[in-house]
Design an enzyme around this catalytic site. Sequence first.
Site, PDB file in Angstrom:
ATOM      1  CB  CYS A 197     -12.501  -3.845 -19.227  1.00 25.74           C
ATOM      2  SG  CYS A 197     -12.900  -5.389 -18.644  1.00 25.74           S
TER       3      CYS A 197
ATOM      4  CG  ASP B 196      -9.945 -13.391 -14.114  1.00 32.00           C
ATOM      5  OD1 ASP B 196      -9.096 -13.997 -13.382  1.00 32.00           O
ATOM      6  OD2 ASP B 196     -10.764 -12.561 -13.726  1.00 32.00           O
TER       7      ASP B 196
ATOM      8  CD  GLU C 179     -13.843 -11.952 -16.225  1.00 29.76           C
ATOM      9  OE1 GLU C 179     -12.687 -11.612 -15.896  1.00 29.76           O
ATOM     10  OE2 GLU C 179     -14.889 -11.968 -15.589  1.00 29.76           O
TER      11      GLU C 179
ATOM     12  CG  HIS D  69      -2.040  -0.748   0.993  1.00 28.98           C
ATOM     13  ND1 HIS D  69      -2.355  -2.226   1.155  1.00 28.98           N
ATOM     14  CD2 HIS D  69      -3.333  -0.368   0.329  1.00 28.98           C
ATOM     15  CE1 HIS D  69      -3.590  -2.466   0.533  1.00 28.98           C
ATOM     16  NE2 HIS D  69      -4.336  -1.596  -0.031  1.00 28.98           N
TER      17      HIS D  69
HETATM   18  C1  PEP Z   1      -9.945  -9.110 -15.769  1.00 29.91           C
HETATM   19  O1  PEP Z   1      -9.842 -10.411 -15.492  1.00 29.91           O
HETATM   20  O2  PEP Z   1      -9.486  -8.856 -16.882  1.00 29.91           O
HETATM   21  C2  PEP Z   1     -10.532  -8.023 -15.373  1.00 29.91           C
HETATM   22  C3  PEP Z   1     -10.875  -6.893 -15.912  1.00 29.91           C
HETATM   23  O3  PEP Z   1     -11.324  -8.425 -14.065  1.00 29.91           O
HETATM   24  P1  PEP Z   1     -10.548  -8.436 -12.695  1.00 29.91           P
HETATM   25  O4  PEP Z   1      -9.199  -8.065 -12.923  1.00 29.91           O
HETATM   26  O5  PEP Z   1     -11.340  -7.467 -11.937  1.00 29.91           O
HETATM   27  O6  PEP Z   1     -10.482  -9.734 -12.497  1.00 29.91           O
HETATM   28 MG    MG Z   2     -11.680 -10.754 -14.085  1.00 21.53          MG
END
Ligand code: PEP
Ligand code: MG
Length: 539
Positions: free
Chosen positions: A501, A454, A430, A188
């Site tokens: 994303c 993921d 994902e 952190h």
């Molecule tokens: C991902 O898995 O790429 C994603 C955007 O979700 P998180 O990182 O929150 O699992």
């Molecule tokens: Mg994810």
Amino acid sequence: MITLQGKGVSAGIAKGRLSFLKRTSLSVEKRPVENAGEEVERFNAAREIAADQLDALSTTMVDKVGEENALLFEIHRMILEDTDFCDPVIEIIKTEKVCAEYAVNTAGSRLAQEFADMDDEYMKARSIDMYDVSRRVIEILSGEDQAAAQNGGPVILAADDFTPSETAQLDRGRVLALVSRQGAANSHTAIFARTMGIPAIISFGEFLSGDLSGKQAVLDGETGVLYIDPEPEIIRELEEKEERQKREKAKLEEGRGKPTLAKNGRPMKLCANIGSVNDADAALAGDAEGVGLFRSEFLYLGRNDYPDEDTQMMSYRKALEKMGNRQVVIRTLDIGADKQAAYFELPEEENPALGMRAIRICLTRPDLFKTQLRAIYRASAYGNAAIMFPMISSLDELRRAKELAKAAREELAAKGIPFRQDVPVGIMIETPASAIISDVLAREADFFSIGTNDLTQYTLAMDRQNDSISPFCDTHHEAILRLIRLTCENAHKAGIWCGICGSLGADLALTKTFVDMEIDELSVEPSRILKLRALVAEC
Ligand code: PEP
Ligand code: MG
């Protein structure tokens, strides 16, 4: 001149005098006491004061480091109440008949050591939190004030390690940069330094010796190099680099407020990933064209019980109102695996990343899911919302999730509560399964957003939490790129948009590849947007 190489965790150049953090000396001698009961009471009273301090700190820190990061101080508050912390302290006071300061120091150090010895990097990093909480309680017991830890400035502040409380409370006007002997890149302390824009370098080890205090220094938080008594040549080089960075930043600012267009004129939407309402401010400051991923599970973390429908509704509503006409894609609860909240009472699992997480929990607990869906639909009346389901791996899951969304709408309609009927409902891609059947899923989803974090973990069978396998993790693996291309092609054939994303969206080495694939949207950390806009224009 002495040159020291550490690990740069927060970029930026700083020049100034090196000063070692003068912590107040704590009264932790082993003082015998007559009345152990009174000493336990002193300990409990100090805990209450510490809890009040932490409450105040978590509120003031929201503005400084964002809601998600400020949650740390709520975790510190929970440590104060945790029996793993309190029971050993009380036990030491009672059995050894010693003062509370000594008992807290002994029990706190033991607990901190237990965490430091753990294999898991995340748990290891919690060691400093145990130390931080113990120190706070000891300071209260001995009537000393943590604020006295601030040195005069402006200086480059050095220490063995900084506690999150120390970093969070630093006065930006008095601290030019942070350097430490120990520390972890994902701590952190490092996150706070980055968020507050303070250059920081960690892991110098014993080379960062106390004798260096008072010496002139210059550092580069990007390369992790610290120069003591720097030669004029080095100072000039780094000053030039700083100037260059300022010019680059000013150049990127020219793209602010403009549409993102590739060379061939094709638009690419650049959105922000956020974890809280406050991050929406960062999204706007970063010039995001919308929010491509609102990680709603942060509303559920760092608390003792489920957030109710009204609480959730207010958070979604505020985020939507802040973003105005810009779309906010709210990802429904993605708890489980690395994001745990004790009150969910999830089963212990051998492989949590392959277990009960995200949509699997929501489909198993429809009431919990419908509470969230009703909150999102109610908030939809105040802006431009979209709903996104995480971890979908089959058409059946998508259909069942959509059924529950329909039920949530019907419940609101039956009560005459206003909401928007036309909220788009999309899914995250994902899992390799969802990418492979994306042609089928595209017929029943309004959009796709590819979660490459993921998708990479499941495609390459590599735990995203495990640092030790990172040398094996080829984030540009052809298998991942093929799945992304396939997903985007299938989305377009069905007439829906496809974004990314996950972190790969901000990988500048792939921007041209994504433009060529005709990806419609990249959703990234807000600070990356202007740079991406400039780069897309060159592709
Ligand atoms: C991902 O898995 O790429 C994603 C955007 O979700 P998180 O990182 O929150 O699992
Ligand atoms: Mg994810």
